[in-house]
Scaffold this motif. Structure first.
Motif, mmCIF file in Angstrom:
data_model
loop_
_atom_site.group_PDB
_atom_site.id
_atom_site.type_symbol
_atom_site.label_atom_id
_atom_site.label_comp_id
_atom_site.label_asym_id
_atom_site.label_seq_id
_atom_site.Cartn_x
_atom_site.Cartn_y
_atom_site.Cartn_z
ATOM 1 N N GLN A 1 7.819 -5.694 -7.466
ATOM 2 C CA GLN A 1 8.959 -5.388 -6.590
ATOM 3 C C GLN A 1 10.242 -5.266 -7.411
ATOM 4 O OE1 GLN A 1 8.859 -8.555 -3.729
ATOM 5 N NE2 GLN A 1 7.332 -7.531 -2.423
ATOM 6 N N ASN A 2 10.420 -6.160 -8.380
ATOM 7 C CA ASN A 2 11.592 -6.047 -9.263
ATOM 8 C C ASN A 2 11.538 -4.750 -10.075
ATOM 9 O OD1 ASN A 2 12.524 -8.549 -8.391
ATOM 10 N ND2 ASN A 2 11.457 -9.665 -10.016
ATOM 11 N N GLN A 3 10.358 -4.411 -10.566
ATOM 12 C CA GLN A 3 10.203 -3.160 -11.301
ATOM 13 C C GLN A 3 10.542 -1.969 -10.419
ATOM 14 O OE1 GLN A 3 6.206 -2.223 -12.377
ATOM 15 N NE2 GLN A 3 6.779 -0.809 -14.014
ATOM 16 N N TYR A 4 10.128 -2.003 -9.191
ATOM 17 C CA TYR A 4 10.406 -0.898 -8.265
ATOM 18 C C TYR A 4 11.908 -0.768 -8.034
ATOM 19 C CZ TYR A 4 9.951 2.052 -4.133
ATOM 20 O OH TYR A 4 10.044 3.084 -3.235
ATOM 21 N N ARG A 5 12.578 -1.906 -7.843
ATOM 22 C CA ARG A 5 14.036 -1.842 -7.649
ATOM 23 C C ARG A 5 14.740 -1.346 -8.918
ATOM 24 N NH1 ARG A 5 12.898 -6.542 -4.490
ATOM 25 N NH2 ARG A 5 13.149 -7.911 -6.314
ATOM 26 N N ARG B 1 13.590 17.724 -12.037
ATOM 27 C CA ARG B 1 12.591 17.057 -12.878
ATOM 28 C C ARG B 1 12.744 15.536 -12.817
ATOM 29 N NH1 ARG B 1 12.456 14.683 -17.500
ATOM 30 N NH2 ARG B 1 14.687 15.090 -17.865
ATOM 31 N N VAL B 2 13.998 15.074 -12.856
ATOM 32 C CA VAL B 2 14.253 13.622 -12.776
ATOM 33 C C VAL B 2 13.748 13.065 -11.449
ATOM 34 C CG1 VAL B 2 16.067 11.871 -12.635
ATOM 35 C CG2 VAL B 2 16.164 13.640 -14.409
ATOM 36 N N GLU B 3 14.057 13.795 -10.377
ATOM 37 C CA GLU B 3 13.591 13.346 -9.059
ATOM 38 C C GLU B 3 12.065 13.240 -9.025
ATOM 39 O OE1 GLU B 3 15.222 12.359 -6.493
ATOM 40 O OE2 GLU B 3 17.288 12.930 -6.889
ATOM 41 N N GLN B 4 11.386 14.272 -9.578
ATOM 42 C CA GLN B 4 9.926 14.273 -9.581
ATOM 43 C C GLN B 4 9.370 13.177 -10.479
ATOM 44 O OE1 GLN B 4 8.022 16.158 -7.634
ATOM 45 N NE2 GLN B 4 6.211 15.093 -8.396
ATOM 46 N N LEU C 1 13.496 0.781 -11.115
ATOM 47 C CA LEU C 1 13.269 2.228 -11.141
ATOM 48 C C LEU C 1 14.187 2.938 -10.167
ATOM 49 C CD1 LEU C 1 9.363 2.374 -11.366
ATOM 50 C CD2 LEU C 1 11.000 3.029 -13.152
ATOM 51 N N GLU C 2 14.408 2.337 -9.027
ATOM 52 C CA GLU C 2 15.334 2.950 -8.068
ATOM 53 C C GLU C 2 16.745 3.005 -8.638
ATOM 54 O OE1 GLU C 2 13.496 2.057 -3.639
ATOM 55 O OE2 GLU C 2 14.799 0.538 -4.549
ATOM 56 N N ARG C 3 17.187 1.922 -9.288
ATOM 57 C CA ARG C 3 18.526 1.932 -9.903
ATOM 58 C C ARG C 3 18.589 2.959 -11.036
ATOM 59 N NH1 ARG C 3 17.900 -3.728 -9.138
ATOM 60 N NH2 ARG C 3 17.233 -3.962 -11.320
ATOM 61 N N SER C 4 17.533 3.040 -11.861
ATOM 62 C CA SER C 4 17.515 4.026 -12.946
ATOM 63 C C SER C 4 17.543 5.440 -12.398
ATOM 64 C CB SER C 4 16.263 3.809 -13.801
ATOM 65 O OG SER C 4 16.186 4.773 -14.834
ATOM 66 N N LEU C 5 16.826 5.665 -11.303
ATOM 67 C CA LEU C 5 16.858 6.984 -10.665
ATOM 68 C C LEU C 5 18.256 7.322 -10.181
ATOM 69 C CD1 LEU C 5 15.533 9.498 -9.472
ATOM 70 C CD2 LEU C 5 14.900 8.133 -7.469
ATOM 71 N N LEU D 1 7.934 5.681 -9.067
ATOM 72 C CA LEU D 1 8.082 4.816 -7.884
ATOM 73 C C LEU D 1 6.791 4.750 -7.086
ATOM 74 C CD1 LEU D 1 11.649 5.878 -6.687
ATOM 75 C CD2 LEU D 1 11.009 3.701 -7.727
ATOM 76 N N ALA D 2 6.106 5.894 -6.960
ATOM 77 C CA ALA D 2 4.833 5.902 -6.237
ATOM 78 C C ALA D 2 3.789 5.047 -6.956
ATOM 79 C CB ALA D 2 4.328 7.331 -6.074
ATOM 80 N N LYS D 3 3.786 5.149 -8.295
ATOM 81 C CA LYS D 3 2.842 4.334 -9.066
ATOM 82 C C LYS D 3 3.159 2.850 -8.914
ATOM 83 C CE LYS D 3 0.985 3.726 -13.721
ATOM 84 N NZ LYS D 3 1.053 4.169 -15.146
ATOM 85 N N SER D 4 4.460 2.527 -8.949
ATOM 86 C CA SER D 4 4.840 1.128 -8.772
ATOM 87 C C SER D 4 4.479 0.635 -7.371
ATOM 88 C CB SER D 4 6.347 0.969 -9.007
ATOM 89 O OG SER D 4 6.747 -0.373 -8.795
#
Length: 458
Positions: free
Chosen positions: A140-144, A243-246, A146-150, A252-255
């Motif tokens: 969950q922390n990793q997912y958050r 590309r960044v979005e994809q 990745l969201e911030r990095s995105l 995010l889907a993998k996480s």
């Protein structure tokens, strides 16, 4: 002949030889017989009008009204082997007293440390659940993250797009300025060419104007290429944003997938932990069934299993117990044709086997040694023997039943119905008609005659 003298002649004179004496004697005998016959006929005729209480007689036996008060078998809940008996036939036991002890016969329960090992498995699975909890938190922390990095990448790329768009705007203005200079240079060259043709301008001035026109045209070409490059850069930045979005969508889907996998594994561990706890409870409860106890206070009447080491299956009776306290009742069976005549609360006279009694069914008040009861239950479905079952309980207002009466004692019951003349009862019995009965009306409390309804046969 009158036999009044001391000198009797009856021994010397035989009166039967005289015809007149024989006729006189036969006449007296005939009159006596006639009077006897007439008296008997008169007595029988009078007796025919005597009141007779109609009744339904049936045989049965003593039982109990409550199911828990009847003899019952003590059964084993699990399969096992008899190891020790703690009672004998005829012993009185209290509720919870040990009857017999059995041991295990199934291999999966042989381990003497079965509960401890199962407890260790439960602890291991519980720790596995905690590990999955930690893994889920990390994912969950990793997912958050990745969201911030995105968000940062998206903002950075948007800034590049804005910069490219601004550069395109600047280059477009510069291109317009260069085009204006190009037009000015063309006009100057044209005027200089006219003045040169008239001899007012020198060749040097004309060549200078041509050089300026070529320089202005070159600047316009350079600026157009620069503007085209900026537009291509804008397109590249937009493609980079996609590309960044994809890319981050995949991450995010993998996480998220890893989180679901960890959650699924955690739930599986929770299910296995619950299953192990269930097994632990079953093992613990099963060990309690090794000791078979009395379900209620009573007497051990019969042991159904014998010896030590005999195998017993689950649900198999081991011994029979008779409750110490019970409420007696009599179970009888009546014919289907008599069932409509019976109702709850009807009085019943009872004679028990082993208790002497003189029973006159038609004159209950003349019976001695009988006991009173009343109908408390009537089956509404016919029994396997073709009769309907009735249950009779003691009448609290009448004579109490014998204290020594035990379950299973035979009994003869007489259900009292209507009071009719004796001749009517004889006529009814000869014709096989059902007995009449009266039912008390609720409105006027008058006796209304009721008969069993007849159904037509189609």
């Amino acid at each position: 002949m009158l036999n009044i003298s001391d000198n009797s002649i009856k021994d010397s004179v035989k009166l039967r030889n005289f015809k007149s004496y024989s006729l006189l004697r036969q006449s007296r005998i005939r009159h006596l017989s006639l009077w006897l016959i007439l008296s008997m006929v008169l007595i029988i005729f009078v007796c025919l009008f005597l009141p007779w209480t109609q009744n339904i007689s049936a045989k049965g036996y003593v039982t109990t009204r409550s199911p828990e008060q009847r003899p019952q078998a003590i059964q084993s809940v699990i399969d096992g082997r008899l190891d020790a008996w703690y009672v004998q036939e005829g012993d009185y036991v209290e509720k919870g007293d040990t009857i017999v002890y059995i041991s295990e016969i199934k291999s999966e329960y042989f381990d003497p440390e079965l509960l401890d090992r199962t407890s260790e498995q439960i602890d291991a699975k519980a720790q596995s659940v905690e590990s999955y909890d930690q893994k889920i938190i990390a994912l969950q922390n990793q997912y958050r993250a990745l969201e911030r990095s995105l968000d940062l990448k998206r903002e950075q790329t948007n800034n590049k797009i804005i910069q490219a768009f601004n550069k395109i705007s600047i280059d477009s203005v510069d291109l317009e300025a260069f085009k204006i200079n190009l037009n000015i240079a063309k006009n100057q060259l044209s005027r200089t060419q006219e003045l040169y043709d008239k001899g007012l301008k020198t060749l040097t001035e004309l060549q200078e104007k041509e050089y300026k026109l070529q320089a202005a045209a070159a600047k316009v070409t350079v600026q157009e290429n620069k503007l085209l490059n900026q537009r291509n850069m804008l397109i590249n930045h937009r493609l980079e944003l996609d590309r960044v979005e994809q890319e981050y969508a995949d991450k995010l889907a993998k996480s998220r997938s890893e989180q679901q996998t960890a959650q699924s594994a955690r739930l599986e561990s929770v299910a296995q932990t619950s299953k192990l706890r269930n097994q632990y409870s079953n093992y613990n409860e099963r060990q309690k069934f090794y000791t078979i106890t009395a379900p209620q206070s009573g007497y051990i009447t019969k042991t159904l299993k014998k010896g030590i080491g005999e195998m017993v299956k689950a649900g198999t009776g081991i011994a029979t117990i008779m409750p110490a306290e019970y409420d007696l009742a009599v179970e009888i069976y009546t014919k289907p044709q008599d069932l409509p005549l019976l109702s709850l609360g009807d009085p019943v006279q009872l004679r028990f086997d082993g208790w002497p009694a003189i029973v006159i069914s038609g004159w209950p008040e003349s019976s001695t040694g009988v006991f009173k009861g009343e109908i408390v239950a009537i089956d509404r479905f016919i029994s396997d023997n073709g009769y309907y079952r009735l249950l009779i309980s003691p009448n609290a207002e009448q004579k109490a039943w014998p204290e020594l009466l035990s379950v299973g004692t035979g009994a003869n019951a007489f259900v009292l119905l209507k009071e009719v003349p004796l001749w009517y009862e004889i006529w009814r019995q000869l014709n096989g008609f059902p007995a009449d009965f009266y039912e008390l009306s609720k409105e006027n409390s008058e006796s209304v005659k009721k008969k069993a309804p007849l159904k037509s046969v189609k």
